[in-house]
Design a protein around this motif. Sequence first.
Motif, PDB file in Angstrom:
ATOM      1  N   SER A   1     -11.722  12.956  -2.387  1.00 40.19           N
ATOM      2  CA  SER A   1     -11.324  14.318  -2.020  1.00 40.19           C
ATOM      3  C   SER A   1     -10.201  14.825  -2.916  1.00 40.19           C
ATOM      4  O   SER A   1     -10.189  15.988  -3.331  1.00 40.19           O
ATOM      5  N   SER A   2      -9.245  13.939  -3.239  1.00 42.56           N
ATOM      6  CA  SER A   2      -8.118  14.311  -4.091  1.00 42.56           C
ATOM      7  C   SER A   2      -8.598  14.647  -5.505  1.00 42.56           C
ATOM      8  O   SER A   2      -8.115  15.605  -6.129  1.00 42.56           O
ATOM      9  N   ILE A   3      -9.544  13.853  -6.016  1.00 44.21           N
ATOM     10  CA  ILE A   3     -10.115  14.141  -7.341  1.00 44.21           C
ATOM     11  C   ILE A   3     -10.743  15.527  -7.348  1.00 44.21           C
ATOM     12  O   ILE A   3     -10.534  16.326  -8.269  1.00 44.21           O
ATOM     13  N   ARG A   4     -11.527  15.815  -6.326  1.00 42.16           N
ATOM     14  CA  ARG A   4     -12.198  17.117  -6.254  1.00 42.16           C
ATOM     15  C   ARG A   4     -11.175  18.263  -6.216  1.00 42.16           C
ATOM     16  O   ARG A   4     -11.341  19.272  -6.905  1.00 42.16           O
ATOM     17  N   ARG A   5     -10.138  18.097  -5.418  1.00 41.35           N
ATOM     18  CA  ARG A   5      -9.129  19.153  -5.323  1.00 41.35           C
ATOM     19  C   ARG A   5      -8.473  19.398  -6.674  1.00 41.35           C
ATOM     20  O   ARG A   5      -8.253  20.545  -7.076  1.00 41.35           O
TER      21      ARG A   5
ATOM     22  N   ARG B   1      -2.270  10.322 -12.108  1.00 43.07           N
ATOM     23  CA  ARG B   1      -0.968  10.468 -11.441  1.00 43.07           C
ATOM     24  C   ARG B   1      -1.090  11.309 -10.176  1.00 43.07           C
ATOM     25  O   ARG B   1      -0.500  10.975  -9.140  1.00 43.07           O
ATOM     26  N   HIS B   2      -1.839  12.398 -10.281  1.00 45.56           N
ATOM     27  CA  HIS B   2      -2.023  13.285  -9.124  1.00 45.56           C
ATOM     28  C   HIS B   2      -2.625  12.520  -7.953  1.00 45.56           C
ATOM     29  O   HIS B   2      -2.125  12.598  -6.818  1.00 45.56           O
ATOM     30  N   VAL B   3      -3.698  11.776  -8.205  1.00 40.50           N
ATOM     31  CA  VAL B   3      -4.383  11.061  -7.120  1.00 40.50           C
ATOM     32  C   VAL B   3      -3.476   9.978  -6.537  1.00 40.50           C
ATOM     33  O   VAL B   3      -3.390   9.811  -5.314  1.00 40.50           O
TER      34      VAL B   3
ATOM     35  N   VAL C   1      -2.463  10.286  -2.664  1.00 39.69           N
ATOM     36  CA  VAL C   1      -3.096   9.345  -1.729  1.00 39.69           C
ATOM     37  C   VAL C   1      -2.186   8.163  -1.407  1.00 39.69           C
ATOM     38  O   VAL C   1      -2.124   7.717  -0.270  1.00 39.69           O
ATOM     39  N   CYS C   2      -1.465   7.648  -2.431  1.00 40.11           N
ATOM     40  CA  CYS C   2      -0.621   6.461  -2.232  1.00 40.11           C
ATOM     41  C   CYS C   2       0.855   6.806  -2.041  1.00 40.11           C
ATOM     42  O   CYS C   2       1.641   5.957  -1.624  1.00 40.11           O
ATOM     43  N   GLY C   3       1.224   8.029  -2.403  1.00 43.98           N
ATOM     44  CA  GLY C   3       2.618   8.437  -2.263  1.00 43.98           C
ATOM     45  C   GLY C   3       3.516   7.932  -3.365  1.00 43.98           C
ATOM     46  O   GLY C   3       4.739   8.084  -3.303  1.00 43.98           O
ATOM     47  N   THR C   4       2.954   7.332  -4.419  1.00 42.57           N
ATOM     48  CA  THR C   4       3.755   6.780  -5.509  1.00 42.57           C
ATOM     49  C   THR C   4       2.866   6.573  -6.727  1.00 42.57           C
ATOM     50  O   THR C   4       1.639   6.456  -6.604  1.00 42.57           O
ATOM     51  N   THR C   5       3.491   6.507  -7.909  1.00 41.83           N
ATOM     52  CA  THR C   5       2.749   6.161  -9.119  1.00 41.83           C
ATOM     53  C   THR C   5       2.947   4.687  -9.493  1.00 41.83           C
ATOM     54  O   THR C   5       2.429   4.235 -10.505  1.00 41.83           O
TER      55      THR C   5
ATOM     56  N   ARG D   1     -13.974   1.506  -9.580  1.00 43.50           N
ATOM     57  CA  ARG D   1     -12.850   0.762 -10.169  1.00 43.50           C
ATOM     58  C   ARG D   1     -11.523   1.464  -9.910  1.00 43.50           C
ATOM     59  O   ARG D   1     -10.497   0.804  -9.727  1.00 43.50           O
ATOM     60  N   LEU D   2     -11.517   2.793  -9.889  1.00 46.08           N
ATOM     61  CA  LEU D   2     -10.292   3.506  -9.536  1.00 46.08           C
ATOM     62  C   LEU D   2      -9.900   3.198  -8.095  1.00 46.08           C
ATOM     63  O   LEU D   2      -8.717   2.975  -7.794  1.00 46.08           O
ATOM     64  N   VAL D   3     -10.880   3.159  -7.203  1.00 47.70           N
ATOM     65  CA  VAL D   3     -10.598   2.814  -5.803  1.00 47.70           C
ATOM     66  C   VAL D   3     -10.087   1.379  -5.710  1.00 47.70           C
ATOM     67  O   VAL D   3      -9.146   1.087  -4.961  1.00 47.70           O
ATOM     68  N   MET D   4     -10.687   0.468  -6.480  1.00 44.18           N
ATOM     69  CA  MET D   4     -10.193  -0.917  -6.497  1.00 44.18           C
ATOM     70  C   MET D   4      -8.721  -0.950  -6.863  1.00 44.18           C
ATOM     71  O   MET D   4      -7.914  -1.648  -6.229  1.00 44.18           O
ATOM     72  N   LEU D   5      -8.347  -0.193  -7.905  1.00 45.45           N
ATOM     73  CA  LEU D   5      -6.955  -0.171  -8.358  1.00 45.45           C
ATOM     74  C   LEU D   5      -6.025   0.351  -7.270  1.00 45.45           C
ATOM     75  O   LEU D   5      -5.004  -0.275  -6.951  1.00 45.45           O
ATOM     76  N   LEU D   6      -6.361   1.491  -6.680  1.00 43.04           N
ATOM     77  CA  LEU D   6      -5.443   2.157  -5.755  1.00 43.04           C
ATOM     78  C   LEU D   6      -5.409   1.505  -4.376  1.00 43.04           C
ATOM     79  O   LEU D   6      -4.511   1.796  -3.577  1.00 43.04           O
ATOM     80  N   THR D   7      -6.381   0.629  -4.077  1.00 39.45           N
ATOM     81  CA  THR D   7      -6.384  -0.073  -2.786  1.00 39.45           C
ATOM     82  C   THR D   7      -6.097  -1.566  -2.950  1.00 39.45           C
ATOM     83  O   THR D   7      -6.172  -2.318  -1.981  1.00 39.45           O
ATOM     84  N   ASN D   8      -5.767  -1.987  -4.194  1.00 36.17           N
ATOM     85  CA  ASN D   8      -5.466  -3.398  -4.467  1.00 36.17           C
ATOM     86  C   ASN D   8      -6.619  -4.300  -4.020  1.00 36.17           C
ATOM     87  O   ASN D   8      -6.414  -5.308  -3.346  1.00 36.17           O
ATOM     88  N   SER D   9      -7.839  -3.921  -4.403  1.00 37.86           N
ATOM     89  CA  SER D   9      -9.036  -4.683  -4.036  1.00 37.86           C
ATOM     90  C   SER D   9      -9.519  -5.489  -5.229  1.00 37.86           C
ATOM     91  O   SER D   9      -9.701  -4.945  -6.315  1.00 37.86           O
TER      92      SER D   9
END
Length: 499
Positions: A187-191, A294-296, A300-304, A475-483
Motif C-alpha cells: 500500500s505504501s509503494i502504491r501511495r 526510504r519512504h516505505v 511502515v517501520c518508522g525508521t530507516t 525480497r523487499l518484504v523479507m528485508l523490512l520484516t527481517n524474514s
Amino acid sequence: MAEVQNQGNGQQEQDINQLLKVRREKLSALQENGKDPFQITKYDVSHHSQEIKEHYDELEGKNVSIAGRVMSKRIMGKASFCNVQDLQGNIQSYVARDSIGEESYADFKKYDVGDIVGIEGEVFTTKTGEISIHAAKVTLLSKSLQILPEKYHGLVNTDIRYRQRYTDLIMNEEVKKTFVMRSKIISSIRRYLDGQGFLEVETPMLVSNAGGAAARPFETHYNALDEDVKLRISLELYLKRLIVGGLERVYEIGRVFRNEGLDTRHNPEFTLMELYQAYTDYYGMMELTENLFRHVAEEVCGTTQIPYGDEMIDLGKPFERMTMVEAVKKYSGVDFDQIKDTEEAKRIADEKEVHYEARHKKGDILNLFFEEFVEEHLVQPTFIMDHPIEVSPLTKKKPDKPDYVERFELFITCREMCNAYSELNDPIDQRERFKAQEEALAAGDEEANTTDEDFLNALEIGMPPTGGIGYGIDRLVMLLTNSPAIRDVLLFPTMKTLG
C-alpha cells in the motif's frame, strides 16, 4: 524401543481421534437443540482487542462486542475466563453464570479451544490489572472440528506451517504481523508512486511470447484459440508498449511465473513490480529507488535503520554506487578493462576456477566473476552499474563504452533487490539483440528471449527515452520484516503435492 515408540504413536492417534469424535458429537447436540452455529450469518463487531486496550480510558465501563477464536479457557465453577484472539491480538473475557444465564453458561463450558465466538459485555480491569470484557452474552459463531497445536509449543514444523498457513496465522503472532506488514508495504509503494504521477495498470498473464527477462517460462494451452501460450516471466514488454502509447509513467504490481528451482530466495511464482518513466534514464531510476525505499521504511517501520539477521541495514544514507567492473576488480583483483577479448577472459576464469560454458563471451564471464566474488560482500545498499551487453538484451548501450549498457542492480543483504535500465528504444538495435538471443536459444540457453514482432513494431512507431526498473516485492518484504526465506513472506508458497 521402536515397538514402544510405535505403540505410543498409536495411542496418541487414538486419543486425537477420540477428541475429534467428541467435537463432532458436540456439534450434533447443538444442531439437535436448534443452536447450529453454522446457521448464523453475521455478527456485529464494535471493537477489536488492541483498540479496546489502547482506548481503555474512554471505554472503561462501556459495552462492546468483539469476535474471535477461543485460544484458552479456565473453568472455575460459576465463573470462567477465556482468551479470545482477533485480527489485532488477544483479549481476556470474564464469563460468569449469573451474567449470561445458566443455560448459556452450560453451553459455554462445552466450547472448545479453536471455536469462534462473539462476546458482548462491559470493559473493565481485573484485580490483577488485566484489561478484560465482563461478558453479558456469548454467541458461538463457528464450531472448530479440528484441534489446534499445543499452545506453548506452537506450530514450529515449517513444512506444516507453509502448507497450513491458516493454522500458522492462528498460532504464531509474528507470522500474522509479517503479512499485515506485507500488505502495508505494498500500500505504501502504491501511495508513493501515485503521488509521483504514476498510473497503475494491468497487462496480460497468458502470452504468446514470454520476454523481458532471462527465465524459462511455464507453458500451457489455450483451448478456445487452440494455441499454445506461456505464463509471463516479466511485465516489461507490455508496459513499454504503453510508454509508446503516451502513458508517460506506468507501473504494475503482479504475479510472474518462472519455471525454476525453489530456495530461500526463489519461488516459481512471485510478486514483481515494474515501472517505466518516459524522458529519464537509469540515474533517474536510482534516485527514485532510494527515495521509494526510504519512504516505505519510514512509513511502515518508522525508521530507516532496518535490522536484518545480525546486520543493521541503513536505508537513510546515500546508497553506494560501483560499476560491475569496479566491483569485480575490488573483490577479485581482476580488471576486465584490461582484458582484450573472450579468449583471455576464459583463460583468467580457468586460473580463478570460475566455471563457464563454451558459448559464453567476455561479458558473460564478467558477470560470472561478479556472482562468484562480489555478491556475498554487498550487505549495505549498493547500486552495481554498467553491466555487459551480453547479459542485458533490452538495455541502451553506453555511448562511450558500447560493450556495456546503462543498467544497474541494487543489492542489499547480498541479494538483488531490483534491476533497472535506460531502456533500449532503437528498433534496429533491438532486432539485432533479439537475433542474438535466438542464437543463444539455439545453442541451448533455455532462458533466452525470442523475437517479439509486435513489440518491435511498437518501437518503430517510436518510444521516447525511458527509464525502467523491476522490483522483487517479496525480497523487499523479507528485508523490512527481517524474514530469512521467501516462503516466510508468501502466504501460500509453492510446495510439492503430498502423495
